[in-house]
Each structure stands twice: as C-alpha cells, then as structure tokens.
Design an enzyme around this catalytic site. Structure first.
Site, PDB file in Angstrom:
ATOM      1  N   ASP A  25     -78.109 -74.687 -70.573  1.00 35.94           N
ATOM      2  CA  ASP A  25     -76.685 -74.700 -70.142  1.00 35.94           C
ATOM      3  C   ASP A  25     -75.866 -75.621 -71.330  1.00 35.94           C
ATOM      4  OD1 ASP A  25     -77.361 -77.254 -69.451  1.00 35.94           O
ATOM      5  OD2 ASP A  25     -76.657 -76.956 -67.339  1.00 35.94           O
ATOM      6  N   ASP A 194     -70.677-101.506 -65.810  1.00 31.07           N
ATOM      7  CA  ASP A 194     -69.682-101.087 -66.643  1.00 31.07           C
ATOM      8  C   ASP A 194     -68.286-102.143 -66.272  1.00 31.07           C
ATOM      9  OD1 ASP A 194     -68.577 -98.502 -68.131  1.00 31.07           O
ATOM     10  OD2 ASP A 194     -67.224 -98.638 -66.392  1.00 31.07           O
ATOM     11  N   GLU A 259     -71.144-105.311 -69.361  1.00 31.07           N
ATOM     12  CA  GLU A 259     -70.153-105.132 -70.259  1.00 31.07           C
ATOM     13  C   GLU A 259     -69.007-105.880 -70.093  1.00 31.07           C
ATOM     14  OE1 GLU A 259     -67.774-101.151 -72.161  1.00 31.07           O
ATOM     15  OE2 GLU A 259     -68.000-101.375 -69.857  1.00 31.07           O
TER      16      GLU A 259
HETATM   17  C1  GLC Z   1     -66.889 -98.401 -69.971  1.00 24.33           C
HETATM   18  C2  GLC Z   1     -67.805 -97.195 -70.558  1.00 24.33           C
HETATM   19  C3  GLC Z   1     -66.597 -96.313 -71.143  1.00 24.33           C
HETATM   20  C4  GLC Z   1     -65.837 -95.652 -69.856  1.00 24.33           C
HETATM   21  C5  GLC Z   1     -65.315 -96.850 -69.437  1.00 24.33           C
HETATM   22  C6  GLC Z   1     -64.712 -97.018 -68.086  1.00 24.33           C
HETATM   23  O1  GLC Z   1     -66.252 -99.218 -71.259  1.00 24.33           O
HETATM   24  O2  GLC Z   1     -68.560 -97.768 -71.695  1.00 24.33           O
HETATM   25  O3  GLC Z   1     -67.287 -95.186 -71.697  1.00 24.33           O
HETATM   26  O4  GLC Z   1     -65.043 -94.977 -70.412  1.00 24.33           O
HETATM   27  O5  GLC Z   1     -65.844 -98.041 -69.336  1.00 24.33           O
HETATM   28  O6  GLC Z   1     -65.416 -96.602 -66.976  1.00 24.33           O
END
Ligand code: GLC
Length: 533
Positions: A25, A194, A259
């Site tokens: 796909d 995240d 992150e």
């Molecule tokens: C983080 C992710 C990114 C995403 C954002 C919102 O920075 O790495 O890809 O768009 O968070 O979730």
C-alpha cells in the site's frame, strides 16, 4: 551499583511508515519491521525505538493519537505488535515504543467528550480557559484555540489539532500510567517520551515575560519574543519523571528516554536526583546542529561530561525524524560521515541512529506547498531560503523518505505504484544491497564499529579521558574499563597527521593508508583509528 542495561545500549530509530512495506500500500508496516529484524540484528544495534503506530488521523504522522492501545490499521494489528515484540526479544534485542503523553489528537474520544460541555465527566481532562494568556506554542503563534462547542479555549503546546492533556487531574495521570503498564505488560522494554518537558504548565497560567529572542534554540526554548518561563520545564515535570520511573520500576529495568529541550542544567533535572531516579536518559539536541571540527566535539564532550557524569549517561544523536539528516551538515561527504559514526559509537554515551543514517541516506528537498507534514503549511508565506540559511528543517517530509534497500522499484521499499512519500532519486547509488558489497562503505564501517562496541566493555561502560597535546584538527580519548583500555584517535581535518602514541594493537582503522609505526600512528585526512593500549 551495577550499570542498567539501557546505559550500555545502542539505539536505532525506526520510522515505521518509511521502513518496509509488506502489503503493497506504499506505507511501511509492522510486518515489514519484522522482516528486516535480521538486518538490524546483524547491524549490531540492541534497542529499536519505533515512532508511533497507534490509531491516529495521521495529521502529524502518528504523533496525534486517537487511541493509545490500538494499532493504526495501515501498520497492522495487535497480533503483529505482539509478534514484533517477541521476535525482537528472540534475537536478544530490546524494543521501545514512542509515548506521546503530552497531547492526544482532537479526534480522541476523550477530547470529543471534553469538548462537548463544561461539565461532562472529562471536562477537566484537557486544559481549558475562558480567556487565553500570552503563551506561544512550540511551533510559534498562539497556542490557545477556541472551541465553539464548549465556548472556551483549549491549550496545544504543539499544533492546534494536538490538545494537551491536563496532568493536574489525577484521573488523567492514572489513565496514562495504566497505558504505560498496558504496554509494559505486553513486553516492551520502555519508552521514548515525546515533548516530555511540556507535560506540566504553570498552575496559575501566568503570562510569560518578554524576551528579545526571535527563534527557540536547543539550549534555550524561549523564542517568538517571549521567555518560555511558565509553559515548559516546570518543577512538577521533574517530579513526574520520578513518578513515571517508579511505575516502570514495577516491571524491572525499563528505559525512559526523554525528548526535552533547554539548558543542560535544566534537562539534567529530568534524570532525578544524584542517584538517577528519574528518566534513564535524555536527548541533548544541541549536537544535532554540530560543527564538524575537533574543537567543537572536544568542547561538546567536555560540557556533556560536566553535566552527565556517572551514574548518568549521555545520549549521542545526530539525526532524527524532525531534523536534517547528519550527512546534510557534512555536505554529503561519506568520509566525514564515517568519522562522525566513529565518534558516536566510541564516545562515552548511548548512540542513537536514525534509519538510513547507516547508509548515508540524504535529505530530499520538497516544496512546502505539497508537504504532508503540517509544519511547512504554517510557514508557507516565508521564503524557503530564510530557513535554509538558518539551517532549520521546516518540511520534515524531507528526512522521512522510504528506506533505500536495493536497486529495485521504489528502492525495494514497496511494490506500490506510489509510495506515501517519494523515494529519493539517488537510491541506485545509496542502498543497503550495494553497500553490503563494498567493504569500505559507510554501512560496513558502522557494522565494524558496532562489532567492536559490542565486544569491548570499555566502550559500553568505561571511563573516558580526553587526550591532550594532539595536533590541531585531531581529537583523541581513552576509554578504560577494569581489564582493558582503548585509545580512539579521530582526524577532523583533510590533512594527514602523525601522532606519537604508545599502543599494542590497532583494532580498527578508517583509512587504508594508515600505517602503524612504532609509537606513532599516521592518520589520513578524515581518518580514525581504535588502538588497544
Ligand atoms: C516531537 C516529535 C515530533 C512531533 C511533536 C509533536 O517533537 O518528535 O515529530 O511532531 O513532538 O508530537
């Protein structure tokens, strides 16, 4: 105290949509990852971090979740997920999921309910206010959005369709901790977290102070003319990191990789107290905009060591799904890419490599107007060259193109007529199959380095000492464990260098012309060696 496994590990990030498509796909899937596990195992990385593949309208390619415990059908099923976890473990590897705890999609049933009135059972699950304050979202512009249905504003740290959950509500917290437990019960080895540093916002919603800063930077998230004082890096978020850690501890030693952004002394707080009882690891994104020089890396290592000494462990990352690929900063020069990989895989820290980085996949420039990524649409009125001059990646599609496996149609990624993003036109030169056959390719260089890293305890957990007195342009450090000691020498300069050094054996060399003389080593331009003392 013994070192947790996740401080000795190596991480490979898979962007599932672009990895390998088994059902034709044009979209990568979980079965595709399973089929490529032997490749990854052989490459030598222990831990796989998979970007989100949960139910989602895909407005931010999966970082907008509409159910945390269901799989988006284009990726496969829960059975596939379970099989993936098992097959990873059978190979002695680990698997890490992406936890997008801060926000959901506006399509999530929780948000729909929360939106429906000011007094429904989920009314307080998101952050609602009668009047916005002055906070800006992380992507620039007002982060408050009006809901005509509820007649109030909700807060989104990122994009308008990603409303932030309210962690001051104990029910939200409990539900998300139970989600974490749900996946740990299924056997995952932990999570990448995240935008973890925005989990809590100021309880009083105080206005952010003015700042002269236009754009956020890695060491200082303030920007868009305000100091990000009240919407990021709040003390409650540091405490939350510890609570989340104790939830994971119920299941043994699990990785929590945050992150976060901000000054190192601030991001360090997410790791907890001196005994590292918070997150296990945090990304340190300053290095994503590295300069390719011995001086830069020496200072970087020194600064990192000052903030993340034992029992902490830094993470070395040069590419991900949001930023330019590292090779872009290297002018697509493979010699430099090999040297960078050599640093990343031998320096004290956990290396984190992005899919395709091991073969030198390059960015694919694409117009903002047709982007699938929502970010460029936000900035389409600003000429692109301004972002290019600033080195900023706006259209993240450019670094998310399909993995280049071989010379076949769609680089062997998919049999579809059209893949979800175009395959890079250079796939006949840059692909796994081709690089397999070349002993000196970037891929085989990384395999060789990973083999050494996986054999030598000093590289996984040893101490580190930077060597002084090397010629300009060269960087060297010693990695030492109880029973072995290795010396790594890296030449960041195009000119040959001779270095006086005592060693017993050269176990890895980047350039064929390196000749080991007694008590001296000659490094080619951009050459590097690993020596046994
Ligand atoms: C983080 C992710 C990114 C995403 C954002 C919102 O920075 O790495 O890809 O768009 O968070 O979730």
């Amino acid at each position: 105290m013994s070192i947790p496994w996740y401080h000795k590990t190596s991480i490979y990030q898979i962007y599932p949509r672009s990895f390998y498509d088994t059902n034709g796909d044009g979209i990568g899937d979980l079965k595709g990852i399973i089929q490529k596990l032997d490749y990854l195992h052989e490459l030598g990385f222990e831990t796989l971090w998979i970007s989100p593949f949960f139910s989602s309208p895909q407005a931010d390619t999966g970082y907008d979740i509409s159910s945390y415990t269901d799989i988006a059908p284009e990726y496969g099923s829960m059975d596939d997920t379970q099989q993936l976890i098992e097959e990873v473990h059978q190979r002695g590897m680990k698997i890490v999921f992406d936890m997008v705890m801060n926000h959901t999609s506006i399509e999530h049933p929780w948000f729909k309910e929360s939106c429906s009135s000011q007094d429904n059972p989920k009314a307080d699950w998101y952050i609602w206010r009668d009047k916005p304050n002055n906070w800006q979202s992380m992507t620039g512009g007002n982060g408050w959005h009006y809901s005509a249905e509820r007649r109030q504003y909700f807060w989104s740290s990122f994009l308008p369709f990603q409303p932030d959950l309210n962690y001051r509500n104990p029910e939200v917290k409990k539900t998300m901790f139970d989600t974490v437990r749900f996946w740990l019960n299924k056997g995952v080895d932990g999570f990448r977290l995240d935008i973890f540093n925005v989990i809590y916002k100021d309880a009083e919603f105080r206005d952010n102070p003015f700042s002269f800063k236009l754009l956020p930077t890695e060491d200082d998230p303030s920007g868009f003319f305000q100091e990000a004082k009240y919407n990021l890096n709040q003390p409650e978020s540091f405490e939350f990191a510890k609570e989340l850690r104790s939830v994971c501890d119920e299941f043994g030693e699990k990785i929590l990789l945050g992150e976060v952004s901000g000054d190192r002394s601030i991001i360090r707080k997410f790791l907890g107290d001196d005994i590292n009882n918070g997150l296990g690891l945090v990304f340190d994104f300053e290095m994503l905009s590295f300069q390719f020089s011995a001086d830069y890396f020496r200072k970087l290592i020194e600064r990192i060591e000052a903030h993340f000494p034992d029992p902490f462990m830094p993470v070395y990352v040069f590419s991900n799904h949001d930023r330019h690929r590292s090779i872009h900063r290297l002018g697509d020069d493979l010699r430099k890419a090999k040297l960078l990989a050599m640093l990343q895989l031998t320096v004290r820290g956990v290396p984190c490599m992005y899919y395709g980085e091991e073969i030198g996949m390059t960015d694919l420039k694409q117009p903002f107007g047709s982007a699938l990524d929502p970010i460029p649409h936000k900035f389409k009125l600003i000429p692109r060259f301004i972002f290019d001059l600033l080195g900023l990646l706006i259209n993240r599609d450019e670094v998310r193109t399909p993995m280049q496996w071989d010379e076949a149609k769609n680089a062997g990624f998919s049999s579809a007529e059209k893949t979800w993003l175009p395959v890079h036109g250079n796939y006949r030169e840059i692909n796994v199959e081709k690089e397999n056959q070349d002993k000196a390719s970037l891929l085989n260089t990384i395999r060789g380095l990973m083999r050494i890293r996986n054999q030598e305890t000093s590289l996984q957990e040893g101490s580190q000492e930077i060597l002084n007195g090397l010629p300009n342009g060269a960087l060297g450090y010693k990695r030492k464990s109880a029973d072995e000691s290795l010396i790594i020498l890296l030449n960041f300069d195009g000119l040959e260098k001779e270095i006086q050094i005592e060693f017993s054996e050269c176990i890895f060399t980047l350039s064929s012309r390196d000749t080991a003389k007694e008590k001296a080593i000659r490094l080619n331009g951009f050459g590097g060696v690993i020596l046994r003392e």
